[in-house]
Design a protein around this motif. Structure first.
Motif, PDB file in Angstrom:
ATOM      1  N   LYS A 199       1.707   0.992   3.147  1.00 17.31           N
ATOM      2  CA  LYS A 199       0.745   2.101   3.145  1.00 17.31           C
ATOM      3  C   LYS A 199      -0.225   2.007   1.969  1.00 17.31           C
ATOM      4  O   LYS A 199      -1.435   2.131   2.135  1.00 17.31           O
ATOM      5  N   THR A 200       0.313   1.769   0.771  1.00 18.82           N
ATOM      6  CA  THR A 200      -0.564   1.695  -0.400  1.00 18.82           C
ATOM      7  C   THR A 200      -1.500   0.500  -0.272  1.00 18.82           C
ATOM      8  O   THR A 200      -2.694   0.596  -0.570  1.00 18.82           O
ATOM      9  N   SER A 201      -0.958  -0.621   0.216  1.00 15.78           N
ATOM     10  CA  SER A 201      -1.799  -1.800   0.435  1.00 15.78           C
ATOM     11  C   SER A 201      -2.951  -1.461   1.377  1.00 15.78           C
ATOM     12  O   SER A 201      -4.088  -1.880   1.160  1.00 15.78           O
ATOM     13  N   LEU A 260      -5.115   9.859  -0.757  1.00 21.38           N
ATOM     14  CA  LEU A 260      -4.023  10.604  -1.392  1.00 21.38           C
ATOM     15  C   LEU A 260      -2.684   9.959  -1.030  1.00 21.38           C
ATOM     16  O   LEU A 260      -2.095  10.253   0.017  1.00 21.38           O
ATOM     17  N   ASP A 261      -2.219   9.079  -1.897  1.00 16.22           N
ATOM     18  CA  ASP A 261      -1.020   8.279  -1.616  1.00 16.22           C
ATOM     19  C   ASP A 261       0.238   9.099  -1.896  1.00 16.22           C
ATOM     20  O   ASP A 261       0.331   9.772  -2.917  1.00 16.22           O
ATOM     21  N   GLU A 262       1.188   9.034  -0.996  1.00 18.81           N
ATOM     22  CA  GLU A 262       2.443   9.795  -1.083  1.00 18.81           C
ATOM     23  C   GLU A 262       2.172  11.306  -1.165  1.00 18.81           C
ATOM     24  O   GLU A 262       2.665  12.006  -2.040  1.00 18.81           O
ATOM     25  N   PHE A 263       1.386  11.751  -0.215  1.00 19.11           N
ATOM     26  CA  PHE A 263       0.939  13.141  -0.194  1.00 19.11           C
ATOM     27  C   PHE A 263       2.085  14.127  -0.001  1.00 19.11           C
ATOM     28  O   PHE A 263       1.944  15.317  -0.270  1.00 19.11           O
TER      29      PHE A 263
HETATM   30 MG   LIG Z   1       3.158   2.976  -1.678  1.00 26.40          MG
END
Ligand SMILES: [Mg+2]
Ligand SMILES: Nc1ncnc2c1ncn2[C@@H]1O[C@H](COP(=O)(O)OP(=O)(O)O)[C@@H](O)[C@H]1O
Length: 455
Positions: A50-52, A145-148
């Protein structure tokens, strides 16, 4: 010094090393190109990429290639794992606005700075004024918004926050791209938030296993720049043992590459990468397993058994059971824990399958099947603990105090002690030490080095 082109652990930050996900990327960009400038919610298990994906979308060349002119769009990435139980709505907005500042020209920046100077007045009206100003300059803002779920589960973020954010996204040139482990609506701290219209602004984008072609492309792409070539059987072995899951594939390839770089013999290479990969991967597989509910565990168990090709027990009941579990299978597929082979499913890689078989062995399960003893598959238990309770128990078992657990999970200490009470009841114990012992014995939590001393 040979640089290993396979990395695991850190997200992919170089767009050239990012493979696959074309459909998801196009879906996200097409929603941004749309006149309504629409938001997306990326959903996928831990380590699926996801972050990638967020980094990739934020890349300037990638944005341009998908039709977004760089000067009209501001992309701001925020790692919300930084949130803790003390983070307020104001603090989060300060952070996001300051990040936006970095991309603004002097005049626009001055406007935002003026707003930031009065944190007490940073309400939804002040934010609307900021975005009015940016609208007038034809600036589009995309917040990544990562890990919302760290926000939706944080009790400091009340329904007002979500109504405000929704209103900004609807009435201004603001779009949100969130990432979370499950669908956001499943990860809220109250019913009021769950039922708020906030979540209607998103389309869910699921991130699952790579397809077989992309998995092979990942290998070729990485090896392309090097003098190392994996043997065809090595490639097949890696794809079977690690599967097409990007994290596990990168991990396995990392060690296979290392073995090549060290000029080991074919047999030594094989032993080397398998052993290193296993050690690196098992804790993550254990974590996925612990985050499965009982139905998911049962279906995974059935799939693992079906793939042993063991002729000592009848497979028809297992097959029936799997066929009846369509909804659970769909859920496991979304979580990238199973892979489809034709119309049949299997655990997503061989190591995970063997991990599950080991768990079953520990439960006396396989022996029971062999002796034709009726042993309901649902006996692989989590003692009826909810996923949240399992999370609390896992942390308690590592020796954390209530306050520390509360901080980690972004809950109030009172909520943690309520969860603990319920855990005690379900496990039939009345102390942390006893709960920890049961958790470790029953495989609900791993034993952490040093946990003993604190018990
Ligand atoms: Mg991540
Ligand atoms: N599209 C991709 N291409 C190549 N490798 C990837 C890709 N996505 C993920 N990976 C690998 O998987 C690992 C985990 O990815 P990450 O983005 O951190 O996952 P998440 O944010 O979902 O936990 C990365 O370290 C990287 O090795």
């Amino acid at each position: 010094m040979i640089i290993n082109p396979f990395t695991y652990g850190n997200p992919i930050s170089d767009a050239a090393r990012f493979v696959g996900r074309e459909r998801q990327v196009e879906q996200i960009f097409s929603r941004l190109r749309n006149v309504e400038f629409e938001s997306s919610s990326i959903v996928g298990e831990r380590r699926i990429g996801k972050t990638s994906l967020l980094y990739y979308i934020a890349d300037e060349q990638v944005r341009r290639a998908h039709g977004l002119a760089p000067d009209a769009f501001i992309f701001v990435y925020a790692d919300l794992a930084l949130l803790d139980a003390t983070t307020t709505r104001t603090r989060l907005w300060q952070y996001l606005l300051r990040q936006m500042l970095l991309h603004l020209g002097e005049n626009d920046a001055a406007f935002v700075r003026a707003v930031l100077r009065e944190p007490d007045a940073l309400d939804n009206f002040a934010l609307a004024e900021v975005f009015d100003h940016l609208d007038a300059q034809n600036k589009h803002v995309v917040l990544l918004l990562d890990e919302f779920e760290n926000v939706t589960r944080n009790e400091n973020f009340t329904p007002d926050f979500f109504y405000g954010l929704r209103s900004l996204a609807i009435h201004h040139r603001l779009a949100l791209i969130t990432s979370s482990r499950r669908e956001l609506i499943e990860l809220t701290h109250s019913n009021e938030i769950r039922s708020s219209p906030f979540f209607n602004i998103f389309a869910n984008i699921n991130v699952r296993l790579l397809n077989a072609d992309d998995a092979r492309a990942l290998l070729e792409n990485a090896l392309g720049e090097t003098a190392v070539r994996f043997a065809p059987t090595e490639i097949e072995n890696v794809l079977r043992v690690a599967g097409t899951h990007p994290f596990f594939l990168q991990t396995a390839c990392h060690f296979l590459f290392q073995a090549h770089a060290e000029n080991l013999s074919a047999a030594a290479r094989d032993a080397f990468w398998r052993e290193k990969f296993r050690a690196e991967a098992l804790p993550h597989l254990g974590e996925y397993w612990r985050h499965c509910d009982e139905r998911e565990k049962s279906v995974l168990a059935a799939l693992a058994l079906l793939h042993t090709q063991d002729t000592r027990f009848a497979t028809a009941p297992l097959r029936d059971f799997v066929t009846r579990s369509e909804r659970v299978l769909a859920q496991l597929d979304k979580r990238a824990l199973v892979v489809a082979h034709g119309d049949a499913f299997a655990p997503f890689n061989e190591l995970f399958r063997n991990f599950i078989l080991d768990v079953l062995d520990d439960n006396g399960f396989v022996q029971a099947l062999e002796s034709n003893i009726h042993y309901p598959i649902t006996n692989i238990q989590s003692f009826g603990l909810s996923p949240r309770e399992l999370e609390v128990l896992e942390l308690v078992a590592t020796g954390l105090t209530d306050a520390e657990v509360a901080r980690k999970l972004v809950l109030s200490p009172r909520t943690v002690s309520t969860h603990l009470q319920s855990i005690y009841n379900k496990l039939g114990v009345n102390s942390r030490a006893a709960a920890t012992r049961v958790a470790v014995e029953k495989g609900l939590a791993a034993r952490e080095p040093g946990a003993q001393g604190k018990m």
